[in-house]
Enzyme design. Structure first.
Site, PDB file in Angstrom:
ATOM      1  N   LYS A 221      -0.409  -1.278  -4.540  1.00 42.65           N
ATOM      2  CA  LYS A 221      -0.982  -1.135  -3.200  1.00 42.65           C
ATOM      3  C   LYS A 221      -0.522   0.181  -2.561  1.00 42.65           C
ATOM      4  O   LYS A 221      -1.329   0.973  -2.080  1.00 42.65           O
ATOM      5  CB  LYS A 221      -0.534  -2.340  -2.350  1.00 42.65           C
ATOM      6  CG  LYS A 221      -1.304  -2.542  -1.087  1.00 42.65           C
ATOM      7  CD  LYS A 221      -0.940  -3.863  -0.454  1.00 42.65           C
ATOM      8  CE  LYS A 221       0.457  -3.855   0.127  1.00 42.65           C
ATOM      9  NZ  LYS A 221       0.736  -5.034   0.962  1.00 42.65           N
TER      10      LYS A 221
ATOM     11  N   ASP B 183      -5.044  -4.918  -0.394  1.00 46.72           N
ATOM     12  CA  ASP B 183      -4.027  -5.772   0.207  1.00 46.72           C
ATOM     13  C   ASP B 183      -4.642  -7.154   0.416  1.00 46.72           C
ATOM     14  O   ASP B 183      -5.754  -7.433  -0.047  1.00 46.72           O
ATOM     15  CB  ASP B 183      -3.509  -5.167   1.523  1.00 46.72           C
ATOM     16  CG  ASP B 183      -4.545  -5.278   2.618  1.00 46.72           C
ATOM     17  OD1 ASP B 183      -5.736  -5.494   2.301  1.00 46.72           O
ATOM     18  OD2 ASP B 183      -4.176  -5.173   3.797  1.00 46.72           O
TER      19      ASP B 183
END
Ligand code: SF4
Length: 224
Positions: free
Chosen positions: A132, A150
């Site tokens: 991420k 996310d």
């Protein structure tokens, strides 16, 4: 109210365009604001590390305090863990993050001549840096098309019926097939805000949603 799960596909460009229009005028996520002010990959990397499990306003202030002390991997590596922790407090897990920030700064200094690497493999090899964070740095710091998935991006793209996945990592791979490249970087900042305001984890606000007419609401069992 309960909705039926359908599997129809919606056009990502049309949907994301409508969401972008809907969100115009609302504040960008913290790391996007940092990138807008200073597109320095090191600052983006460190602010992303600070931002995990931390509110946007806390991340912004913590990033400013830390970068008032040091602006480069070399000078950052010269700080003590206590100094870094104090600067980023009250960010979540600030002691662990302070340790990771110093470790990352030392590696960048020693292995990359003070620069931030620009590949997913090199970035995810850094301590405290997952896919991420790495994808956000690639996109915002280097303008390399990368999808930062996310919890919001994972949840909403599944509800929209673009993908059917169980984990954010699976979503990243699947979204590469269904999302036009022009949206890879922007999808995160759009769906983070949209997920905080409208397509919330529990009981999304479908009655206020600008794309409600086109959304199959896959997996949604309760809505407002
Ligand atoms: S708020 Fe409802 S209609 Fe809008 S994207 Fe989310 S699930 Fe779909």
């Amino acid at each position: 109210m309960t909705s039926t799960t359908k599997t129809s596909k919606t056009d990502p460009t049309e949907i994301l365009g409508a969401i972008r229009t809907f969100l115009s005028g609302t504040a960008l996520p913290s790391v996007s604001q940092v990138a807008l002010r200073s597109p320095d990959p090191f600052r983006i990397l460190i602010s992303t590390m600070i931002s995990l499990r931390t509110r946007d306003e806390v991340t912004l202030a913590a990033t400013d305090r830390l970068f008032a002390l040091a602006q480069t991997p070399h000078t950052m590596a010269g700080l003590t863990q206590q100094q870094v922790a104090a600067a980023i407090y009250p960010a979540g897990f600030y002691r662990t993050k302070a340790h990771s920030i110093l470790a990352v700064s030392q590696i960048l200094q020693q292995q990359y001549d003070g620069s931030v690497p620009d590949t997913l493999e090199q970035l995810t090899a850094l301590p405290g840096v997952g896919r991420k964070t790495a994808n956000l740095v690639l996109g915002l710091g280097f303008a390399i098309p990368s999808i930062c998935v996310d919890t919001h991006v994972h949840r909403i793209t599944n509800r929209l019926g673009w993908i059917t996945t169980r984990t954010p990592d699976q979503s990243e791979i699947e979204l590469q097939h269904v999302l036009p490249t022009q949206w890879w970087i922007a999808v995160n900042e759009l769906l983070v805000r949209f997920g905080q305001q409208i397509c919330t984890p529990q009981s999304p606000w479908c009655s206020r949603c600008p794309v409600a007419q086109k959304c199959p609401r896959a997996g949604v069992t309760r809505e407002r």
